[in-house]
Each structure stands twice: as C-alpha cells, then as structure tokens.
Motif scaffolding. Structure first.
Motif, mmCIF file in Angstrom:
data_model
loop_
_atom_site.group_PDB
_atom_site.id
_atom_site.type_symbol
_atom_site.label_atom_id
_atom_site.label_comp_id
_atom_site.label_asym_id
_atom_site.label_seq_id
_atom_site.Cartn_x
_atom_site.Cartn_y
_atom_site.Cartn_z
ATOM 1 N N ASP A 86 0.829 -1.208 0.000
ATOM 2 C CA ASP A 86 0.000 0.000 0.000
ATOM 3 C C ASP A 86 0.861 1.256 0.000
ATOM 4 N N GLU A 87 1.909 1.240 -0.827
ATOM 5 C CA GLU A 87 2.810 2.372 -1.039
ATOM 6 C C GLU A 87 3.672 2.716 0.185
ATOM 7 N N VAL A 88 3.680 1.849 1.178
ATOM 8 C CA VAL A 88 4.550 2.033 2.341
ATOM 9 C C VAL A 88 5.763 1.127 2.172
ATOM 10 N N PRO A 89 6.982 1.669 2.198
ATOM 11 C CA PRO A 89 8.168 0.827 2.006
ATOM 12 C C PRO A 89 8.337 -0.167 3.153
ATOM 13 N N VAL A 90 8.522 -1.440 2.802
ATOM 14 C CA VAL A 90 8.606 -2.502 3.801
ATOM 15 C C VAL A 90 9.979 -3.154 3.815
ATOM 16 N N VAL A 91 10.560 -3.372 2.624
ATOM 17 C CA VAL A 91 11.812 -4.119 2.577
ATOM 18 C C VAL A 91 12.716 -3.615 1.454
ATOM 19 N N TYR A 92 13.992 -3.555 1.754
ATOM 20 C CA TYR A 92 15.022 -3.289 0.747
ATOM 21 C C TYR A 92 15.751 -4.605 0.528
ATOM 22 N N GLU A 93 15.856 -5.022 -0.727
ATOM 23 C CA GLU A 93 16.460 -6.324 -0.983
ATOM 24 C C GLU A 93 17.392 -6.293 -2.188
ATOM 25 N N VAL A 94 18.364 -7.187 -2.135
ATOM 26 C CA VAL A 94 19.253 -7.430 -3.266
ATOM 27 C C VAL A 94 19.137 -8.917 -3.594
ATOM 28 N N ALA A 95 18.617 -9.210 -4.777
ATOM 29 C CA ALA A 95 18.397 -10.591 -5.199
ATOM 30 C C ALA A 95 19.347 -10.947 -6.330
ATOM 31 N N VAL A 96 19.905 -12.138 -6.258
ATOM 32 C CA VAL A 96 20.836 -12.621 -7.273
ATOM 33 C C VAL A 96 20.265 -13.916 -7.872
ATOM 34 N N VAL A 97 20.139 -13.938 -9.204
ATOM 35 C CA VAL A 97 19.539 -15.079 -9.901
ATOM 36 C C VAL A 97 20.440 -15.479 -11.070
ATOM 37 N N PRO A 98 20.751 -16.758 -11.223
ATOM 38 C CA PRO A 98 21.536 -17.192 -12.387
ATOM 39 C C PRO A 98 20.836 -16.808 -13.690
ATOM 40 N N LYS A 99 21.571 -16.194 -14.590
ATOM 41 C CA LYS A 99 20.975 -15.731 -15.840
ATOM 42 C C LYS A 99 20.420 -16.881 -16.663
ATOM 43 N N LYS A 100 21.016 -18.069 -16.558
ATOM 44 C CA LYS A 100 20.587 -19.207 -17.368
ATOM 45 C C LYS A 100 19.115 -19.568 -17.157
ATOM 46 N N PHE A 101 18.559 -19.211 -15.990
ATOM 47 C CA PHE A 101 17.167 -19.546 -15.718
ATOM 48 C C PHE A 101 16.192 -18.504 -16.273
ATOM 49 N N ILE A 102 16.653 -17.271 -16.478
ATOM 50 C CA ILE A 102 15.723 -16.187 -16.804
ATOM 51 C C ILE A 102 16.095 -15.404 -18.055
ATOM 52 N N ALA A 103 17.051 -15.894 -18.825
ATOM 53 C CA ALA A 103 17.532 -15.154 -19.995
ATOM 54 C C ALA A 103 16.421 -14.843 -20.996
ATOM 55 N N ARG A 104 15.422 -15.718 -21.084
ATOM 56 C CA ARG A 104 14.363 -15.525 -22.089
ATOM 57 C C ARG A 104 13.211 -14.647 -21.608
ATOM 58 N N PHE A 105 13.266 -14.202 -20.357
ATOM 59 C CA PHE A 105 12.170 -13.411 -19.807
ATOM 60 C C PHE A 105 12.473 -11.924 -19.873
ATOM 61 N N ALA A 106 11.423 -11.116 -19.984
ATOM 62 C CA ALA A 106 11.586 -9.661 -19.976
ATOM 63 C C ALA A 106 11.955 -9.188 -18.573
ATOM 64 N N LYS A 107 12.655 -8.086 -18.514
ATOM 65 C CA LYS A 107 13.073 -7.522 -17.233
ATOM 66 C C LYS A 107 11.873 -7.308 -16.308
ATOM 67 N N GLU A 108 10.765 -6.787 -16.862
ATOM 68 C CA GLU A 108 9.579 -6.517 -16.050
ATOM 69 C C GLU A 108 9.009 -7.795 -15.441
ATOM 70 N N ASP A 109 9.103 -8.902 -16.178
ATOM 71 C CA ASP A 109 8.590 -10.168 -15.658
ATOM 72 C C ASP A 109 9.384 -10.626 -14.431
ATOM 73 N N ILE A 110 10.639 -10.266 -14.393
ATOM 74 C CA ILE A 110 11.500 -10.670 -13.273
ATOM 75 C C ILE A 110 11.358 -9.707 -12.101
ATOM 76 N N THR A 111 11.351 -8.414 -12.385
ATOM 77 C CA THR A 111 11.333 -7.431 -11.298
ATOM 78 C C THR A 111 9.958 -7.257 -10.660
ATOM 79 N N GLN A 112 8.898 -7.549 -11.400
ATOM 80 C CA GLN A 112 7.551 -7.300 -10.876
ATOM 81 C C GLN A 112 6.855 -8.542 -10.332
#
Length: 232
Positions: free
Chosen positions: A131-157
């Motif tokens: 609800d527009e209130v900041p809850v968490v700051y995170e840094v996520a690391v994912v092997p590119k081999k699993f997500i290379a075919r996906f759009a950036k928005e599909d991963i970040t959202q």
C-alpha cells in the motif's frame, strides 16, 4: 475467576479488535486508565505490560503507550513470494527497481547458487512496498541461465509467478534471520532514522529438484513486518 489484570488485558484487547482503540492511538495516562478500570496503577501496569510483550501495545519513551501499528506477517514455512504475502493480507504490493545488472557471482553467491566463477547472474536491487509504504530493501541474485528468455519486467515485478507460468516448480527455501540497526541508504529507501531496528533475512530458494535459483539479502523495517513460525 481470572486475576484482575488478565480481565483488563482481555478487555483492552477486545476493544482494540472492535476498533474502539485505533491503530496508532495513544492510550490514556496510567493514572487515568487505572481510574477508568477502578483498579490500582500496579494492576493496570501488569495488564499493559503483558499487552506490550504480546506486541498489541507499544511504549514510546517520553510519549506514552500506543496501540501498536499492524505488521505484515510472513509464516516461516516453505517458499512464498513477497507479492503473495502482501496480497494475502489485503494490501497492494509494488516495487521500485533501484538497479538491474549482469555480473559474475562472488564467492558467497557461487557457493549458495552452486555456480562456476565464469557464469553470469542478474543482480537486482529493489524496494518493496505494501500500500505504497516501504517494507523491505532487498538485493536478489539469480543465475541468468534460468531467466535469460524473460523480460526484465517479468523478473522485477512478479518473479515467482513468471517462473511457475513457464513450468518451473518452486521447492523449499533456507532462511536465516538476524537483527541489526538501520544505516546508510537503507534509511532513505525505507523512510527510517539511523539506528532504528531492522530485520535482516538471507534466503536461498530452490526448485523442487533441489537446484538453487535465487539468493536474496533483505532488510525489513521491523516496525512494519514480522516473521512467525508454524509447526505442523
């Protein structure tokens, strides 16, 4: 018959549940509240102290006692996405992407994700909101081999949803929780003051075949989020 302080504890809790006392509302002074219940200040203090220990009320030094702000809860069992947690509690989830880059994994990431030094990962830095209130700051690391075919928005959202919609089966996760004080850029991203409490979470998520696919380091605003355990 229940002790007087337990009766008062139960009545205050019921009144909060009924909305008589609102979230964030300041309670009367100890003397006035004791007069209201027609008990000694010591008895009233016992009831309030118990409610503080349960997280229903919170004391602010030099200010008084308040109805505690509601916290988003995450059950520490299985692997659940932040988006699902927020929606399950009737809130609207959203994210702000701070950075999204390709890089080589460091030694810790290599170990957690079972990667070779030459492999490529996507490292995304985000602030997650309820609800527009900041809850968490995170840094996520994912092997590119699993997500290379996906759009950036599909991963970040909606990362987990994207994976499951493309046939990946999410399995277990390993989580480590620790406490720390807010400092640096986290205070700005989460709207905190330096020195306020932070709940740190390090998590490695796996597919159902045991392959690690995500390594995340998160910092939660402790006043807005809590973890709880549930045993079968």
């Amino acid at each position: 018959m229940l002790p007087a302080y337990i009766q008062i504890h139960n009545q205050i809790k019921d009144e909060i549940d009924q909305g008589i006392w609102k979230i964030g509302q300041r309670l009367p002074s100890e003397r006035d509240f004791a007069d209201h219940f027609e008990v000694s200040r010591m008895t009233l203090r016992q009831a309030v102290t118990l409610l503080v220990e349960e997280g229903v009320l919170e004391r602010k030094v030099g200010s008084g006692t308040y109805v505690a702000s509601t916290r988003i809860q995450e059950k520490m069992r299985g692997t659940t996405s932040f988006t699902e947690i927020i929606r399950s509690q009737g809130k609207h989830p959203s994210s702000q992407v701070i950075s999204y880059i390709e890089s080589k994994p460091n030694k810790k990431e290599q170990a957690h994700l079972e990667l070779r030094p030459t492999e490529t990962v996507i490292r995304m830095e985000r602030v997650r909101y309820a609800d527009e209130v900041p809850v968490v700051y995170e840094v996520a690391v994912v092997p590119k081999k699993f997500i290379a075919r996906f759009a950036k928005e599909d991963i970040t959202q909606h990362f987990f949803k994207t994976l499951t919609e493309h046939g990946f089966k999410i399995g277990k996760s390993q989580q480590t929780i620790y406490a720390r004080l807010a400092e640096g850029v986290v205070t700005d991203y989460l709207g905190l003051e330096a020195g306020q409490a932070i709940l740190g979470l390090t998590q490695v998520s796996y597919f159902d075949d045991g392959q690690a696919f995500e390594y995340v380091k998160s910092q939660y605003a402790a006043e807005r989020f809590e973890f709880y355990l549930e045993n079968n």
